[in-house]
Design a protein around this motif. Structure first.
Motif, short mmCIF file in Angstrom:
data_model
loop_
_atom_site.label_atom_id
_atom_site.label_comp_id
_atom_site.label_asym_id
_atom_site.label_seq_id
_atom_site.Cartn_x
_atom_site.Cartn_y
_atom_site.Cartn_z
N THR A 239 -4.47 -1.78 -0.95
CA THR A 239 -5.62 -1.72 -1.86
C THR A 239 -5.17 -1.49 -3.22
N TRP A 240 -4.01 -1.13 -3.57
CA TRP A 240 -3.44 -1.13 -4.96
C TRP A 240 -2.76 -2.42 -5.57
N SER B 240 -3.61 -6.33 -6.32
CA SER B 240 -4.48 -7.47 -6.73
C SER B 240 -3.95 -8.84 -6.26
#
Ligand SMILES: [Zn+2]
Length: 163
Positions: free
Chosen positions: A114-115, A117
């Motif tokens: 989730t960290w 992109s």
């Protein structure tokens, strides 16, 4: 896993290497931004060969800050006159969103991404428009080169200009 097979192949390659002493300019004045997908042979698909073009690759062929830097260097130092932005059909980066990609990675490895992109988007044509505009409107590239937006079909090998 090691790199031995690749190094061995390189020795054979270097044995008959014909390109020594060649400069790093884009001989045909072309720079292509495209995806990292292994179905794409950037030079082959536009009939170019060694030394003819600059190739910048990324996931999905999206134009990042670093890619813009490459375009600036290409245009001002390396003979680039035409820039092609070339996403392709069946691209994993256009099959869903970052959330979809994160879910697949989590299912396969249990890791949390989730960290990170990734920049995936199902709206590939809209992305292409934004990417082409980034280059066309860049203060250091504007009116210094031609910029085109294309789509490459990985099944037919055909390249179509959209922008
Ligand atoms: Zn792709």
């Amino acid at each position: 896993m090691s790199f031995d097979d690749l190094l061995q192949a390189n020795r054979a390659y270097a044995e008959h290497f014909p390109h020594g002493g060649f400069d790093g300019k884009a001989r045909r004045g072309v720079l292509m931004v495209t995806c990292m997908d292994s179905r794409i042979d950037p030079l082959d698909l536009i009939g170019l060969g060694h030394g003819d073009a600059k190739i910048l690759r990324s996931p999905g062929g999206q134009v990042s800050e670093s890619m813009l830097n490459g375009c600036i260097l290409g245009v001002h130092l390396l003979g680039v006159e035409r820039i092609m932005v070339v996403p392709h059909t069946k691209c994993a980066m256009a099959s869903g969103t970052d959330a979809n990609i994160r879910q697949v990675i989590a299912e396969r490895s249990g890791l949390d991404t989730t960290w990170v992109s990734f920049g995936a988007t199902p709206d590939q044509v809209n992305r292409l428009g934004e990417d082409v505009a980034k280059i066309r409107n860049h203060p250091l590239l504007k009116d210094r080169c031609e910029v085109g937006g294309f789509m490459y079909d990985v099944d037919s090998g055909l390249l179509e200009q959209l922008l």
